[in-house]
Design a protein around this motif. Sequence first.
Motif, PDB file in Angstrom:
ATOM      1  N   ALA A  93      55.256 100.255   1.556  1.00 16.47           N
ATOM      2  CA  ALA A  93      56.071 100.590   0.587  1.00 16.47           C
ATOM      3  C   ALA A  93      55.348 101.090  -0.688  1.00 16.47           C
ATOM      4  N   GLU A  94      54.240 100.469  -0.761  1.00 22.80           N
ATOM      5  CA  GLU A  94      53.374 100.884  -2.102  1.00 22.80           C
ATOM      6  C   GLU A  94      52.812 102.157  -1.799  1.00 22.80           C
ATOM      7  N   VAL A  95      52.289 102.406  -0.686  1.00 26.17           N
ATOM      8  CA  VAL A  95      51.398 103.329  -0.582  1.00 26.17           C
ATOM      9  C   VAL A  95      52.441 104.698  -0.550  1.00 26.17           C
ATOM     10  N   ALA A  96      53.688 104.485   0.175  1.00 25.98           N
ATOM     11  CA  ALA A  96      54.732 105.542   0.363  1.00 25.98           C
ATOM     12  C   ALA A  96      55.256 105.841  -1.112  1.00 25.98           C
ATOM     13  N   GLY A  97      55.343 104.857  -1.932  1.00 26.71           N
ATOM     14  CA  GLY A  97      55.609 105.020  -3.360  1.00 26.71           C
ATOM     15  C   GLY A  97      54.744 105.832  -4.088  1.00 26.71           C
ATOM     16  N   ALA A  98      53.442 105.447  -3.880  1.00 22.83           N
ATOM     17  CA  ALA A  98      52.553 106.205  -4.544  1.00 22.83           C
ATOM     18  C   ALA A  98      52.344 107.875  -4.221  1.00 22.83           C
ATOM     19  N   LEU A  99      52.508 108.137  -3.184  1.00 19.95           N
ATOM     20  CA  LEU A  99      52.756 109.399  -2.569  1.00 19.95           C
ATOM     21  C   LEU A  99      54.185 110.102  -3.118  1.00 19.95           C
ATOM     22  N   GLU A 100      55.132 109.287  -3.314  1.00 17.41           N
ATOM     23  CA  GLU A 100      56.398 110.111  -3.791  1.00 17.41           C
ATOM     24  C   GLU A 100      56.321 109.971  -5.381  1.00 17.41           C
ATOM     25  N   ASP A 101      55.403 109.268  -5.799  1.00 15.57           N
ATOM     26  CA  ASP A 101      55.427 109.372  -7.524  1.00 15.57           C
ATOM     27  C   ASP A 101      54.780 110.934  -7.556  1.00 15.57           C
ATOM     28  N   MET A 102      53.462 111.245  -6.711  1.00 21.05           N
ATOM     29  CA  MET A 102      53.105 112.265  -6.743  1.00 21.05           C
ATOM     30  C   MET A 102      53.900 113.381  -6.368  1.00 21.05           C
ATOM     31  N   PHE A 103      54.796 113.606  -5.454  1.00 23.19           N
ATOM     32  CA  PHE A 103      55.550 114.585  -5.107  1.00 23.19           C
ATOM     33  C   PHE A 103      56.617 114.748  -6.274  1.00 23.19           C
ATOM     34  N   ALA A 104      57.163 113.713  -6.838  1.00 21.03           N
ATOM     35  CA  ALA A 104      58.155 113.916  -7.724  1.00 21.03           C
ATOM     36  C   ALA A 104      57.485 114.317  -9.211  1.00 21.03           C
ATOM     37  N   GLY A 105      56.271 114.022  -9.643  1.00 18.65           N
ATOM     38  CA  GLY A 105      55.761 114.543 -10.793  1.00 18.65           C
ATOM     39  C   GLY A 105      55.362 116.005 -10.649  1.00 18.65           C
ATOM     40  N   LEU A 106      55.011 116.156  -9.515  1.00 17.20           N
ATOM     41  CA  LEU A 106      54.366 118.014  -9.395  1.00 17.20           C
ATOM     42  C   LEU A 106      55.468 118.704  -9.249  1.00 17.20           C
ATOM     43  N   THR A 107      56.482 118.208  -8.456  1.00 19.29           N
ATOM     44  CA  THR A 107      57.771 119.278  -8.242  1.00 19.29           C
ATOM     45  C   THR A 107      58.364 119.266  -9.728  1.00 19.29           C
ATOM     46  N   ALA A 108      58.565 118.289 -10.380  1.00 14.12           N
ATOM     47  CA  ALA A 108      59.170 118.114 -11.682  1.00 14.12           C
ATOM     48  C   ALA A 108      58.533 119.135 -12.751  1.00 14.12           C
ATOM     49  N   ILE A 109      57.338 119.678 -12.529  1.00 16.25           N
ATOM     50  CA  ILE A 109      57.047 120.771 -13.311  1.00 16.25           C
ATOM     51  C   ILE A 109      56.943 122.180 -12.687  1.00 16.25           C
ATOM     52  N   GLY A 110      57.790 122.329 -11.400  1.00 14.55           N
ATOM     53  CA  GLY A 110      58.006 123.406 -10.837  1.00 14.55           C
ATOM     54  C   GLY A 110      56.689 123.855  -9.951  1.00 14.55           C
ATOM     55  N   ALA A 111      55.732 122.798  -9.845  1.00  7.49           N
ATOM     56  CA  ALA A 111      54.845 123.255  -8.389  1.00  7.49           C
ATOM     57  C   ALA A 111      55.424 123.065  -7.083  1.00  7.49           C
ATOM     58  N   HIS A 112      55.253 124.235  -6.162  1.00  6.66           N
ATOM     59  CA  HIS A 112      55.356 123.950  -4.691  1.00  6.66           C
ATOM     60  C   HIS A 112      54.478 123.028  -4.340  1.00  6.66           C
ATOM     61  N   VAL A 113      54.820 121.954  -3.794  1.00  4.33           N
ATOM     62  CA  VAL A 113      54.066 120.866  -3.143  1.00  4.33           C
ATOM     63  C   VAL A 113      53.839 120.876  -1.442  1.00  4.33           C
ATOM     64  N   VAL A 114      52.753 120.842  -1.008  1.00  5.67           N
ATOM     65  CA  VAL A 114      52.622 120.732   0.411  1.00  5.67           C
ATOM     66  C   VAL A 114      51.796 119.536   0.880  1.00  5.67           C
ATOM     67  N   THR A 115      52.106 118.753   1.691  1.00  7.28           N
ATOM     68  CA  THR A 115      51.583 117.620   2.251  1.00  7.28           C
ATOM     69  C   THR A 115      51.479 117.693   3.835  1.00  7.28           C
TER      70      THR A 115
END
Length: 268
Positions: A93-115
């Motif tokens: 859960a902590e690992v997935a949470g860290a990844l989701e924090d990065m997804f959320a932060g980057l998409t919030a500024i308009g970036a297209h994110v690929v994983t």
Amino acid sequence: MKTYHRYVALGDSQTEGLGDGDDVSGYRGWADRLAEHLAAANPDLLYANLAVRGRQAARIRDEQLPVALELRPDLATVVAGMNDVIRPGYRAAEVAGALEDMFAGLTAIGAHVVTATFPDITRVAPLTRPLLPRVVDLNERIREAAARHGVTVVDMYPLAFVTDARMWHEDRLHISSVGHARLAAAMAQALSLPGSDSTWMSPLPALPVPAAWRTAATELRWLVTFARPWIGRRLRGRSSGDGRTAKRPLLAPPAMNDQPMPGRSGIG
């Protein structure tokens, strides 16, 4: 097709490029290769690679995400979590949470994110079989978090060729030059870049089945040469990334390479 102007890569050793070069000549890796492909479509592209080998997901979030947000990318890649999976004390859960924090932060500024998801590592290193449930679970958590934030997922897990030994460096921890080229091509296709196609999914030519004694000798050499030193670092509380910083901390034009584009003739 969207044109990208600022690409920032976040991650660990795979994104840094280990397995595709060395400490003397430098590492290229799939993110550098993808940046070259992006620059072919937009010569004004700027690229930063914040990845550092050995980093776990939470540390990547804490150290790399704030820098990435300051760089204001319109494209970002986030590939992380395997360094967590292979360590004791893994907390999904902590690992997935860290990844989701990065997804959320980057998409919030308009970036297209690929994983990307991770392959069945037991087919690469059979001794890792106890870790397979972690990989399967983390992959599902990545897919779910990506769906919540509109992140593009390159799903490598179902693809059998990804576990071909030629896709991997002899240490079995990092993908090889062929693997980096294929992953870059997968990312390029996911972004619908000019010249990208599905040839990166083509199986590699078949090889003769090795004799049992040769397989046993290969496994023994891997244990002595790569697994034992890795275990030693873990017991000493050390990481391959100790004292290291990002190889491309600032946005700059990518260094173009004269090798074939990923996914095209030569596959890297």
